[in-house]
Design a protein around this motif. Sequence first.
Motif, PDB file in Angstrom:
ATOM      1  N   SER A   1       0.855  -1.190   0.000  1.00 32.80           N
ATOM      2  CA  SER A   1       0.000   0.000   0.000  1.00 32.80           C
ATOM      3  C   SER A   1       0.889   1.237   0.000  1.00 32.80           C
ATOM      4  CB  SER A   1      -0.885  -0.013   1.246  1.00 32.80           C
ATOM      5  OG  SER A   1      -0.063   0.141   2.412  1.00 32.80           O
ATOM      6  N   ALA A   2       0.245   2.418  -0.094  1.00 32.29           N
ATOM      7  CA  ALA A   2       1.004   3.677  -0.120  1.00 32.29           C
ATOM      8  C   ALA A   2       1.816   3.872   1.158  1.00 32.29           C
ATOM      9  CB  ALA A   2       0.043   4.854  -0.314  1.00 32.29           C
ATOM     10  N   GLY A   3       1.318   3.320   2.289  1.00 35.30           N
ATOM     11  CA  GLY A   3       2.023   3.484   3.552  1.00 35.30           C
ATOM     12  C   GLY A   3       3.102   2.450   3.797  1.00 35.30           C
ATOM     13  N   GLU A   4       3.108   1.382   3.003  1.00 35.95           N
ATOM     14  CA  GLU A   4       4.067   0.299   3.213  1.00 35.95           C
ATOM     15  C   GLU A   4       5.300   0.506   2.330  1.00 35.95           C
ATOM     16  OE1 GLU A   4       1.207  -3.374   4.609  1.00 35.95           O
ATOM     17  OE2 GLU A   4       1.362  -2.951   2.469  1.00 35.95           O
ATOM     18  N   ARG A   5       5.937   1.625   2.587  1.00 36.06           N
ATOM     19  CA  ARG A   5       7.172   1.971   1.863  1.00 36.06           C
ATOM     20  C   ARG A   5       8.188   2.524   2.865  1.00 36.06           C
ATOM     21  NH1 ARG A   5       5.947   6.274  -2.288  1.00 36.06           N
ATOM     22  NH2 ARG A   5       4.351   6.894  -0.791  1.00 36.06           N
ATOM     23  N   ILE A   6       9.451   2.216   2.627  1.00 39.18           N
ATOM     24  CA  ILE A   6      10.533   2.676   3.516  1.00 39.18           C
ATOM     25  C   ILE A   6      11.703   3.143   2.664  1.00 39.18           C
ATOM     26  CG2 ILE A   6      12.209   2.030   5.315  1.00 39.18           C
ATOM     27  CD1 ILE A   6      10.379  -0.280   6.070  1.00 39.18           C
ATOM     28  N   THR A   7      12.305   4.238   3.077  1.00 38.69           N
ATOM     29  CA  THR A   7      13.615   4.581   2.512  1.00 38.69           C
ATOM     30  C   THR A   7      14.629   4.564   3.654  1.00 38.69           C
ATOM     31  OG1 THR A   7      14.819   6.107   1.080  1.00 38.69           O
ATOM     32  CG2 THR A   7      13.493   7.104   2.790  1.00 38.69           C
ATOM     33  N   VAL A   8      15.785   4.016   3.353  1.00 36.31           N
ATOM     34  CA  VAL A   8      16.864   3.959   4.340  1.00 36.31           C
ATOM     35  C   VAL A   8      17.857   5.058   3.989  1.00 36.31           C
ATOM     36  CG1 VAL A   8      18.642   2.543   5.441  1.00 36.31           C
ATOM     37  CG2 VAL A   8      16.556   1.468   4.540  1.00 36.31           C
TER      38      VAL A   8
END
Length: 927
Positions: free
Chosen positions: A109-116
């Motif tokens: 989903s739009a919220g299930e994203r991560i940047t490290v």
Amino acid sequence: MNIRADIPKPVAEPGTRVVRQRDVINRRALADTIEDLIAEDGIAKARSKILPLLQEALASGRAEISRRLLEKPSAGHEAAAAQSFLVDQLVRLIHDIAVRHQYPVNNPSAGERITVMAVGGYGRGEMAPHSDVDIAFITPFKQTSWTEQAIEAMLYWLWDLGFKVGQSSRSIDEMVRMAKEDLSIRTALLEGRYIWGDTDVYEEAKMRFYADVVSGTQSSFVAEKLAERDARHLRMGDSRYVVEPNVKEGKGGLRDLQTLYWIGKYIHRVSSAEELVDVGLLTTDEFKRFRKAANFLWAVRCHMHDITGRCEDRLTFDLQPEIARRMRFAERTGKSAVERFMQYYFLNAKVVGNLTGVFLAHLDETHNAGVRRFIPNITRRPKKLKGFTLDRGRLALPDEEFFSRDPVRLIEMFALADKHELEIHPLAMRAARRDAKLITNKVRKDRRANQLFLDVLCSPRDPELVLRWMNEASIFGRFIPDFGRVVAQMQFDMYHHYTVDEHSIRAIGLLAKIGAGALADDHPNSTETMKKLQNRRVLFVATLLHDIAKGRGGDHSVLGAEVALKLCPRLGLQPHETELVSWLVRHHLLMSAMAFKRDLSDFKTIQDFVSQVKSIERLRLLTVLTVVDIRAVGPGVWNSWKRQLLTDLFESSEEMLRLGHKQRGRDERILEKKTALQDGLKLSKAKFTKLSKRLPDPYWIAEPDDIIAHNARLMLKAGEDNLAIAAEAYPERGATLVTIYAADHPGLFYRIAGGIHVAGGNIIDARIHTTRDGMALDNFLVQDQNGKPFADERQLERLQKAVEDALANRNKLSVKLDARPMAHSRAGAFKITPVAMVDNDASNRFTVIEVNAQDRPALLNELAYALFESKVTVHSAHIATYGERAVDTFYITDLLGGKITNTTRLNNLKKKLTAAAQSEKSMKKAS
């Protein structure tokens, strides 16, 4: 989903390119292996096999970086960039394991994203081998259960690899809110660099940071970073020239260079330090010096981490010789390899300071970005500025060729700054550094230039500040080439806290403050003495020159006296002044040696000292020079005990110089002390006569009135008992007075010394007496490990109990002593060969033995035991420490009270003392 799939990412910020990257870590090959293990066993079972692979990759990568650093020991940027690259690849692998295999999401989903994102120093792409790994996990919205699980999984991998992780997990909105509130978070994010993960989240976070956090806050950020820098400098000693500098946080260290970059990036959004040139904050030449200094500091820091195997940023004495060896510094005449390495270190720290001044000046001129709030408001407007101008209250140049038309102006600028109490404009300082080469022999011989320099040196205002400016601009060393030779020169010992030039400038500053009466509480005798001097400029010149010949491969006092004979006429001093300066430089260590290593109650000590000083004016000059020399060594070196000893020596010598052979006789002095004691005790004549007869004449001469009164009360309280111990704070001497009244017997001294040390005390002076009826009456001045007196009631009780136990032999003394920790954890970096010297001319009654050795716990105890074994009587002991070096002096006689003159016996005594000084276990047989 394949772990090798590359995610598109922004172009990396400019930095040092890592060559032969796959020799450091081959991420693709490692990813293949991990992919195969997961495919074969599944992620749950494969984890136990994957972790050793990552651990081995980290260890072999670090080993390769270390090997490269040893090959190119000054390539700091390459080592720092390679370390950052290694961590990058591991973080990418870990991210893909967590996101694609441990917690895979087929349709996120739009919220299930991560940047490290790497932040802080890691974000800048510069890391030492054991630096913290600072990471920000950014999500587009408030965290979901999936993002929490994925982030937690990544952190466990990093922790299992042994990294110390500085991490934050925030949504973009949270990141913006917290960055606005917290300067450290804002600074860390300023260096934010994409590592892996969702690129859209990274780009949005970056855009929001500059739009919502940075925009409109440039001035406040600059002001806060400068305030933070000033607080850090104070915390670290507020000098670039402390001899154990903090390479990262100290003044002139990496953090100062990083602060410049942060400010430039915050205002101009530069992506590399090189772009500071493009925006006009540094010239091309200044950037080259910025880069060179940073490269050297990074090399030193990487070597430190490599050697210690931990995050170590303080360049301690034990590390300095090894890093000097690694970086291939060689010995030169008069300078060891480690001293040459440290001199180069401090020269680079000086470059950092120069760049900071220029950078802030540009910032102030072009942006008025809050810099001026740290500069005092100047309300005076002097009219006669000899062609110089004023720029917002600062001394400035009318044009760029001003110095070249008359190079004497390079000295005149500082004289005007001192005279009118003006700050010098940083751009004028930059021009002075640039034109320092214009100071040739012609300028050095110019009468006006020398008079201007002398005006600054002897200024009643703040010569320390102006001389430091001259030193920072390289004018000082150019005008006085002999001083230039000691700029940034350290002394490899634990006594001197500063480089030679910094020590000398601080001493001049102290001299000016004492002369102005600003330090009357700390230095009452010196304050009064300076008022009576006939020629103050002699003292200022001698203070400048007293250490100027250090590092030349000989006695710096003798060589410095020769420098004075040549330099003083050039400065405009008269022949008699030159001779006096030369004498002061030659003998600047005489008074401290006499005061701290000799018995001042011995008439011969004062007589020998006076025979060298010869006049009251010389005595006054030498006294004040000695005080500022000791005080400028570093914090904690000066104390009230040293002040008292120097005052005692001054007063006794002044009396002898004034009265010649008419000084008060021995009998007269004893009678005065007895009268004072009788008045104080208010005893009947019979009782007082009985008490006073027990005390021999040497006792009355040796002890001051207050200690005599203290001893008498203890003896009266003891009555018929054969043991009494008292310990009380003695503020006048900056120590605790420990008095032992006991039946005299051989070995008493070494047992008392051992007991005091078991209680954590350091003996700084000891006077040993025997009454006419066979009782020992011994006075010890004792300090704690920090050079302070024991004052707490429980500490005093512990001190008394430890001495009592030692005398009663209740505990095995050697076991107790062995349990005491080393006083100096880094003393092992120094090797001092012990030596014992005998002087039968220093006293009319005693043989004087001086032992020089490496300081350590219970040294005095072991030396005292060696004296006990040698069947001699100790009458007084005087203990001086100079960092890692101890100088213990004993006044002794044979058991019949006579001097020891037999050559064989003296040689055996010296051998025993030398052996005791070498061995830390010599006390085992003593107990």
